[in-house]
Design a protein around this motif. Structure first.
Motif, PDB file in Angstrom:
ATOM      1  N   SER B 285       0.831  -1.199   0.000  1.00 64.89           N
ATOM      2  CA  SER B 285       0.000   0.000   0.000  1.00 64.89           C
ATOM      3  C   SER B 285       0.865   1.248   0.000  1.00 64.89           C
ATOM      4  O   SER B 285       0.557   2.233  -0.662  1.00 64.89           O
ATOM      5  CB  SER B 285      -0.930   0.005   1.218  1.00 64.89           C
ATOM      6  N   MET B 286       1.961   1.203   0.738  1.00 66.37           N
ATOM      7  CA  MET B 286       2.867   2.356   0.755  1.00 66.37           C
ATOM      8  C   MET B 286       3.497   2.569  -0.613  1.00 66.37           C
ATOM      9  O   MET B 286       3.707   3.702  -1.027  1.00 66.37           O
ATOM     10  CB  MET B 286       3.967   2.160   1.799  1.00 66.37           C
ATOM     11  N   LEU B 287       3.793   1.475  -1.307  1.00 70.04           N
ATOM     12  CA  LEU B 287       4.362   1.620  -2.654  1.00 70.04           C
ATOM     13  C   LEU B 287       3.357   2.312  -3.575  1.00 70.04           C
ATOM     14  O   LEU B 287       3.713   3.195  -4.353  1.00 70.04           O
ATOM     15  CB  LEU B 287       4.736   0.250  -3.220  1.00 70.04           C
ATOM     16  N   ALA B 288       2.098   1.901  -3.461  1.00 70.02           N
ATOM     17  CA  ALA B 288       1.064   2.547  -4.270  1.00 70.02           C
ATOM     18  C   ALA B 288       0.989   4.026  -3.934  1.00 70.02           C
ATOM     19  O   ALA B 288       0.908   4.892  -4.812  1.00 70.02           O
ATOM     20  CB  ALA B 288      -0.288   1.876  -4.009  1.00 70.02           C
ATOM     21  N   TYR B 289       1.060   4.297  -2.634  1.00 67.71           N
ATOM     22  CA  TYR B 289       1.036   5.687  -2.177  1.00 67.71           C
ATOM     23  C   TYR B 289       2.208   6.466  -2.771  1.00 67.71           C
ATOM     24  O   TYR B 289       2.042   7.579  -3.278  1.00 67.71           O
ATOM     25  CB  TYR B 289       1.097   5.704  -0.649  1.00 67.71           C
ATOM     26  N   GLU B 290       3.384   5.868  -2.720  1.00 68.42           N
ATOM     27  CA  GLU B 290       4.583   6.544  -3.219  1.00 68.42           C
ATOM     28  C   GLU B 290       4.476   6.821  -4.712  1.00 68.42           C
ATOM     29  O   GLU B 290       4.902   7.880  -5.181  1.00 68.42           O
ATOM     30  CB  GLU B 290       5.827   5.703  -2.931  1.00 68.42           C
ATOM     31  N   GLU B 378      13.259  13.387 -11.213  1.00 63.16           N
ATOM     32  CA  GLU B 378      13.614  12.631 -10.008  1.00 63.16           C
ATOM     33  C   GLU B 378      12.364  11.995  -9.408  1.00 63.16           C
ATOM     34  O   GLU B 378      12.360  10.816  -9.034  1.00 63.16           O
ATOM     35  CB  GLU B 378      14.222  13.614  -9.018  1.00 63.16           C
ATOM     36  N   HIS B 379      11.296  12.786  -9.321  1.00 62.66           N
ATOM     37  CA  HIS B 379      10.068  12.235  -8.767  1.00 62.66           C
ATOM     38  C   HIS B 379       9.485  11.159  -9.671  1.00 62.66           C
ATOM     39  O   HIS B 379       8.991  10.131  -9.195  1.00 62.66           O
ATOM     40  CB  HIS B 379       9.046  13.347  -8.524  1.00 62.66           C
ATOM     41  N   ALA B 380       9.565  11.402 -10.962  1.00 66.00           N
ATOM     42  CA  ALA B 380       9.049  10.399 -11.897  1.00 66.00           C
ATOM     43  C   ALA B 380       9.807   9.084 -11.727  1.00 66.00           C
ATOM     44  O   ALA B 380       9.216   8.001 -11.741  1.00 66.00           O
ATOM     45  CB  ALA B 380       9.168  10.903 -13.324  1.00 66.00           C
ATOM     46  N   ASN B 381      11.104   9.190 -11.547  1.00 58.57           N
ATOM     47  CA  ASN B 381      11.897   7.974 -11.343  1.00 58.57           C
ATOM     48  C   ASN B 381      11.484   7.234 -10.090  1.00 58.57           C
ATOM     49  O   ASN B 381      11.393   6.004 -10.071  1.00 58.57           O
ATOM     50  CB  ASN B 381      13.384   8.311 -11.266  1.00 58.57           C
ATOM     51  N   ARG B 382      11.252   8.012  -9.051  1.00 61.46           N
ATOM     52  CA  ARG B 382      10.831   7.353  -7.809  1.00 61.46           C
ATOM     53  C   ARG B 382       9.495   6.652  -7.994  1.00 61.46           C
ATOM     54  O   ARG B 382       9.255   5.590  -7.407  1.00 61.46           O
ATOM     55  CB  ARG B 382      10.726   8.379  -6.677  1.00 61.46           C
ATOM     56  N   ALA B 383       8.659   7.251  -8.807  1.00 58.92           N
ATOM     57  CA  ALA B 383       7.376   6.601  -9.073  1.00 58.92           C
ATOM     58  C   ALA B 383       7.610   5.270  -9.775  1.00 58.92           C
ATOM     59  O   ALA B 383       6.995   4.243  -9.440  1.00 58.92           O
ATOM     60  CB  ALA B 383       6.490   7.503  -9.923  1.00 58.92           C
ATOM     61  N   VAL B 384       8.522   5.278 -10.732  1.00 59.46           N
ATOM     62  CA  VAL B 384       8.828   4.044 -11.449  1.00 59.46           C
ATOM     63  C   VAL B 384       9.385   2.995 -10.500  1.00 59.46           C
ATOM     64  O   VAL B 384       8.996   1.821 -10.538  1.00 59.46           O
ATOM     65  CB  VAL B 384       9.835   4.325 -12.587  1.00 59.46           C
ATOM     66  N   LEU B 385      10.257   3.435  -9.612  1.00 57.87           N
ATOM     67  CA  LEU B 385      10.839   2.491  -8.650  1.00 57.87           C
ATOM     68  C   LEU B 385       9.747   1.836  -7.798  1.00 57.87           C
ATOM     69  O   LEU B 385       9.818   0.654  -7.483  1.00 57.87           O
ATOM     70  CB  LEU B 385      11.833   3.223  -7.736  1.00 57.87           C
ATOM     71  N   ALA B 386       8.780   2.647  -7.448  1.00 60.25           N
ATOM     72  CA  ALA B 386       7.694   2.100  -6.630  1.00 60.25           C
ATOM     73  C   ALA B 386       6.978   0.985  -7.375  1.00 60.25           C
ATOM     74  O   ALA B 386       6.688  -0.073  -6.818  1.00 60.25           O
ATOM     75  CB  ALA B 386       6.721   3.201  -6.244  1.00 60.25           C
ATOM     76  N   ILE B 387       6.726   1.220  -8.660  1.00 60.48           N
ATOM     77  CA  ILE B 387       6.033   0.181  -9.435  1.00 60.48           C
ATOM     78  C   ILE B 387       6.902  -1.062  -9.538  1.00 60.48           C
ATOM     79  O   ILE B 387       6.431  -2.190  -9.422  1.00 60.48           O
ATOM     80  CB  ILE B 387       5.692   0.696 -10.847  1.00 60.48           C
ATOM     81  N   GLU B 388       8.183  -0.822  -9.764  1.00 63.40           N
ATOM     82  CA  GLU B 388       9.064  -1.972  -9.937  1.00 63.40           C
ATOM     83  C   GLU B 388       9.208  -2.779  -8.660  1.00 63.40           C
ATOM     84  O   GLU B 388       9.561  -3.953  -8.700  1.00 63.40           O
ATOM     85  CB  GLU B 388      10.428  -1.503 -10.449  1.00 63.40           C
ATOM     86  N   ALA B 389       8.910  -2.147  -7.546  1.00 62.74           N
ATOM     87  CA  ALA B 389       9.038  -2.867  -6.277  1.00 62.74           C
ATOM     88  C   ALA B 389       7.796  -3.662  -5.917  1.00 62.74           C
ATOM     89  O   ALA B 389       7.768  -4.368  -4.910  1.00 62.74           O
ATOM     90  CB  ALA B 389       9.362  -1.875  -5.160  1.00 62.74           C
ATOM     91  N   LEU B 405       1.511   2.268 -16.156  1.00 64.38           N
ATOM     92  CA  LEU B 405       1.774   3.230 -15.086  1.00 64.38           C
ATOM     93  C   LEU B 405       3.153   3.869 -15.261  1.00 64.38           C
ATOM     94  O   LEU B 405       3.321   5.064 -15.031  1.00 64.38           O
ATOM     95  CB  LEU B 405       1.678   2.538 -13.724  1.00 64.38           C
ATOM     96  N   ILE B 406       4.103   3.061 -15.677  1.00 62.72           N
ATOM     97  CA  ILE B 406       5.438   3.593 -15.924  1.00 62.72           C
ATOM     98  C   ILE B 406       5.394   4.549 -17.106  1.00 62.72           C
ATOM     99  O   ILE B 406       5.981   5.642 -17.085  1.00 62.72           O
ATOM    100  CB  ILE B 406       6.443   2.451 -16.162  1.00 62.72           C
ATOM    101  N   ASN B 407       4.659   4.129 -18.105  1.00 68.25           N
ATOM    102  CA  ASN B 407       4.486   4.969 -19.274  1.00 68.25           C
ATOM    103  C   ASN B 407       3.915   6.340 -18.903  1.00 68.25           C
ATOM    104  O   ASN B 407       4.328   7.379 -19.423  1.00 68.25           O
ATOM    105  CB  ASN B 407       3.554   4.237 -20.253  1.00 68.25           C
ATOM    106  N   LEU B 408       2.988   6.325 -17.982  1.00 71.38           N
ATOM    107  CA  LEU B 408       2.395   7.570 -17.524  1.00 71.38           C
ATOM    108  C   LEU B 408       3.436   8.531 -16.976  1.00 71.38           C
ATOM    109  O   LEU B 408       3.360   9.740 -17.185  1.00 71.38           O
ATOM    110  CB  LEU B 408       1.360   7.308 -16.423  1.00 71.38           C
ATOM    111  N   THR B 409       4.400   7.982 -16.264  1.00 65.11           N
ATOM    112  CA  THR B 409       5.413   8.868 -15.699  1.00 65.11           C
ATOM    113  C   THR B 409       6.205   9.543 -16.815  1.00 65.11           C
ATOM    114  O   THR B 409       6.583  10.710 -16.683  1.00 65.11           O
ATOM    115  CB  THR B 409       6.380   8.130 -14.754  1.00 65.11           C
TER     116      THR B 409
END
Lengths: 422, 417
Positions: B285-290, B378-389, B405-409
């Protein structure tokens, strides 16, 4: 346990009036926790009382005798009028303070704006929270007998806190709706003081209202009861619906008693009725009892508004036209006029013209005078007040003193609503 | 189930967007190793409107898989396409959710839900994709029949979150427009302009209350808390914007906090709500939040840049509406770090158009725009990392929605309007 202490203070002062005993100052009247210990001897209950929060362990030994005496005298207890407001006055102060601190935001400007309506002077008699707190006490009955008393006291404290929270949330919603209703309204005096909008402008009114609504929402979420969330969200919807009904009435609707009563329910009664129901739900009451609580609130609210309508014409005097006449001057057609129209159909023409012309106001007043409009409105109010009383009387029985006194206070409130002159 | 079919159809290429074809029953493996011919035709008993079957396309699909590396951006993983049908469903439902007994109130409430003015609907898109991305069975043991019933119900509940979020979002827009005296919104007159301030305020309150009622009906107190927090944050953000001191206006920290409240909080908390409803762990859930939080922040930062640049690459060609309203955004804040003298100009407010030009001048000389873009990245990357996790899954829908979702970033970073 503060609320018990406060309630018992109220009770003891009430009891003192009954018996003229000067030495009832502070005690736990309700020494019997809701675990149904009324069968216990006073000694046992007293020592239990002392086991609670030290602050309140006033070891007034002799009091149990007096208490016992009260029980013996219970049959002869005079039905003296209680002041419902003073029964919960202490608790209300507690609430007001808590509300004030809940409202403190990071931005002081906004906090003082929102706080504006929670200040002592501006609150009228804090009618609504009084009803809610009394309702909480009136429904303070054991649902299960099995919880250990210690646990139960904690639980009942927690319950009380949650119910107080409902009272706070209700006030926040009420004030938020006042603020938003004021947007672009010419309500220059609200509750005897300049309205927030008049003083601080449209934008801050909108923002302050939003702020209160969002805090109410967070507080609601913290109660972790989705049915209660639903009830109070419905209240907001009703408030908005009622206000837009008032803003957008057609001529035909303005002449309709049914429309008027529906609008009145939305704007006035829904808040009290749904929050009474929420109080009952939090107390774990059954659906039937919750509906009784709802009915009390609804009928009380309607009675209140109907008398309000009368007072707008009569004011503190018994004669017509001495009231502020603000409804009619704003073009709002209320129950007395609607009844008068039934007797004098020609009045509907006057009503349709609107009341921009003061001469029309006078004409309407004349018709009203000739008609039984005022009386019939009072009768309708009395009818609703009676239904409210019936709802209370239909509550499940309880021997608990607090419960009995609070129920009596609720009944008394209906009386006050009918007989008030301002 | 509806979504799985949509996704599979989408995987067959854009032209088949509306067509539902053979999809293996839920629970069966949809991995690449399965030869196309052995897939059986299964019809799912849901809304007839979307019920058309095409089976020849599985060949095309197989072909795409063989070319796995060359999936075009505009094709199967186009985030908006993937959920387009579901979004229409939601839009219709929303329109019915805001009906009242007072006609004027209904027209006010539905004003921004009408066809054509729904906005980009970024948020519902994110939420629906997130729902698919998290469609990872938490327990494998449920019988398929039960499970598909449950998953339909779960999907409806997650769709409800998207609806609730939209209602809250529009409510906040209605109030914001009153607070900002805005004349237009989404290409049409703002509601306050068309129907008056009071009705706009009341309509906002009404939408808020309907959202809360829907929220309560989900009977999940954690979700209620999350959305209540989002609502509170929206108000706090607006308040921060309206009542800043000069010092706060110059603070990047204050600005980022305000941006989180006004923009990112809603999407982040609703992403988390999606995860909570799906029964995911708190880590997931935290990953989704991130994801939501970082996407929201990236979005707003680029928005700030576009306000200066517009569709061109040149400065000052954007609408400049932020600065003209005295709203100081990230590019200017970065520029102040390089040119402290800009601070004075900022403090004067921007009522004088000459000051706007001066500020633009400094901005042009500074790295303000670039640094904002970098921060967004930087924020977009963090979003991608969240998905990858997110916990692994072989399911096609899950994978394609995660890709989306990654595409969206990327889209958020590269958009020009």
């Amino acid at each position: 346990m503060y609320w018990r202490w406060a309630l018992s203070r109220g009770l003891s002062s009430a009891a003192a009036r009954f018996h003229g005993h000067g030495r009832f100052t502070q005690r736990f009247s309700h020494a019997a926790p809701c675990g149904g210990c009324l069968g216990r001897s006073p000694w046992e209950t007293r020592s239990k009382v002392l086991g609670c929060t030290e602050t309140y362990s006033l070891g007034l030994r002799g009091l149990h005798d007096i208490r016992y005496q009260i029980h013996q005298d219970s049959s002869s207890r005079a039905e003296e009028p209680l002041d419902p407001f003073s029964l919960v006055a202490d608790e209300l102060s507690l609430l007001a303070n808590r509300l004030r601190s809940m409202v403190v935001a990071e931005v002081p400007k906004l906090a003082s704006a929102a706080e504006y309506f929670f200040k002592m002077g501006a609150e009228g008699k804090r009618f609504r929270p009084t009803v809610l707190l009394l309702m909480a006490s009136a429904l303070n009955m054991p649902i299960s007998q099995s919880a250990a008393d210690g646990v139960f006291n904690t639980l009942s404290n927690e319950l009380r806190t949650r119910q107080q929270c409902i009272a706070e949330i209700t006030e926040m919603i009420h004030v938020a709706s006042l603020l938003h209703d004021d947007v672009l309204d010419d309500a220059d005096t609200r509750r005897g003081i300049g309205s927030l909008n008049f003083i601080m402008g449209n934008k801050l009114a909108v923002l302050a209202g939003d702020f209160l609504l969002s805090r109410a929402c967070v507080a609601l979420a913290s109660l972790k009861n989705t049915e209660v969330v639903s009830l109070l969200a419905t209240v907001v919807e009703h408030l908005v619906t009622g206000e837009t009904m008032q803003m957008t009435t057609t001529s035909e609707q303005r002449r309709s008693m049914e429309y008027y009563l529906q609008k009145t329910y939305y704007k006035t009664a829904s808040l009290i009725s749904n929050s009474c129901k929420a109080i009952a739900l939090l107390a774990g009451q059954t659906a039937e009892v919750s509906i009784l609580a709802y009915e009390y609130g609804r009928n009380l609210g309607l009675a209140f508004q109907l008398i309000d309508d009368v007072l707008d014409f009569t004011g503190t005097s018994a004669s017509l036209g001495k009231g502020s006449l603000s409804d009619i001057r704003h073009g709002i057609v209320t129950a007395p006029l609607l009844f008068a129209i039934e007797e004098f159909p020609q009045l509907s023409e006057v009503v349709d013209r609107g009341f921009d012309n003061p001469a029309d106001v006078d004409i309407a007043l004349e018709y009203l005078q000739k008609s039984r409009g005022i009386e019939r409105t009072r009768e309708l109010a009395a009818e609703h007040a009676n239904r409210a009383v019936e709802a209370i009387e239909a509550f499940p029985e309880s021997d608990d003193e607090d419960v009995i006194i609070s129920r009596r206070a609720l009944v008394d409130l209906t009386n006050r609503v009918i007989t008030r002159t301002k | 189930m509806l979504l799985r079919s949509i996704l599979s159809a989408a995987l067959r290429g854009r032209s088949t967007r509306r067509l539902f074809s053979v999809v293996a029953p839920r629970g069966a493996s949809m991995g690449k190793e399965r030869p196309p011919d052995s897939r059986s035709k299964v019809f799912f008993g849901f809304r007839e409107t979307y019920f058309r079957a095409y089976n020849g396309l599985h060949d095309l699909r197989y072909q795409i898989y063989q070319d796995g590396s060359s999936i075009p951006e505009e094709g199967p993983d186009d985030p908006f396409l993937l959920v387009a049908d579901e979004l229409s469903l939601l839009a219709n439902r929303l329109r019915s959710l805001v009906v009242t007994e007072v006609p004027k109130l209904t027209s006010a409430a539905e004003y921004f839900f009408k066809m054509g003015v729904e906005g980009k609907r970024m948020c519902p898109t994110v939420l629906l994709l997130m729902a698919s991305a998290l469609n990872v069975p938490v327990r494998e043991s449920i019988a398929d029949g039960v499970s598909s019933g449950l998953s339909n119900e779960l999907r409806s509940r997650q769709q409800a979150i998207a609806e609730i979020t939209e209602m809250i979002h529009v409510a906040s827009l209605l109030h914001d427009d009153v607070l900002d005296d805005a004349d237009t919104r989404r290409g049409i007159g703002s509601l306050n302009f068309v129907m008056g301030n009071k009705l706009a305020v009341l309509a906002g309150d009404f939408l808020f209350s309907r959202a809360c009622i829907s929220l309560a009906s989900l009977k999940n107190t954690e979700v209620v808390s999350l959305m209540a927090t989002a609502i509170e944050n929206l108000v706090t953000g607006e308040k921060m914007q309206m009542t800043t001191t000069s010092e706060q206006r110059r603070s990047m920290e204050y600005y980022l906090q305000k941006t989180y409240y006004k923009t990112a909080s809603l999407v982040s908390n609703s992403c988390k709500a999606i995860a909570v409803l799906a029964g995911q762990t708190s880590e997931v859930s935290m990953l989704a939040y991130e994801y939501g939080r970082n996407l929201g922040l990236a979005y707003q930062l680029i928005d700030d840049v576009l306000d200066f640049m517009g569709t061109s690459a040149a400065l000052g060609k954007g609408s400049l509406s932020d600065i003209r309203h005295g709203v100081v955004t990230a590019p200017i804040l970065f520029a102040i770090e390089e040119f402290p003298q800009l601070r004075e100009v900022v403090d004067r407010g921007f009522k004088n158009p000459a000051d706007v030009d001066i500020a633009l001048g400094y901005l042009g000389e500074s790295c303000g725009i670039e640094r904002t873009r970098e921060l967004a990245k930087e924020h977009a990357n963090r979003a991608v990392l969240a998905i990858e996790a997110l916990p692994e899954s072989d399911a096609e829908d899950v994978q394609s929605s995660r890709r989306a979702l990654i595409n969206l970033t990327h889209r958020v970073l590269t958009r020009t309007k």
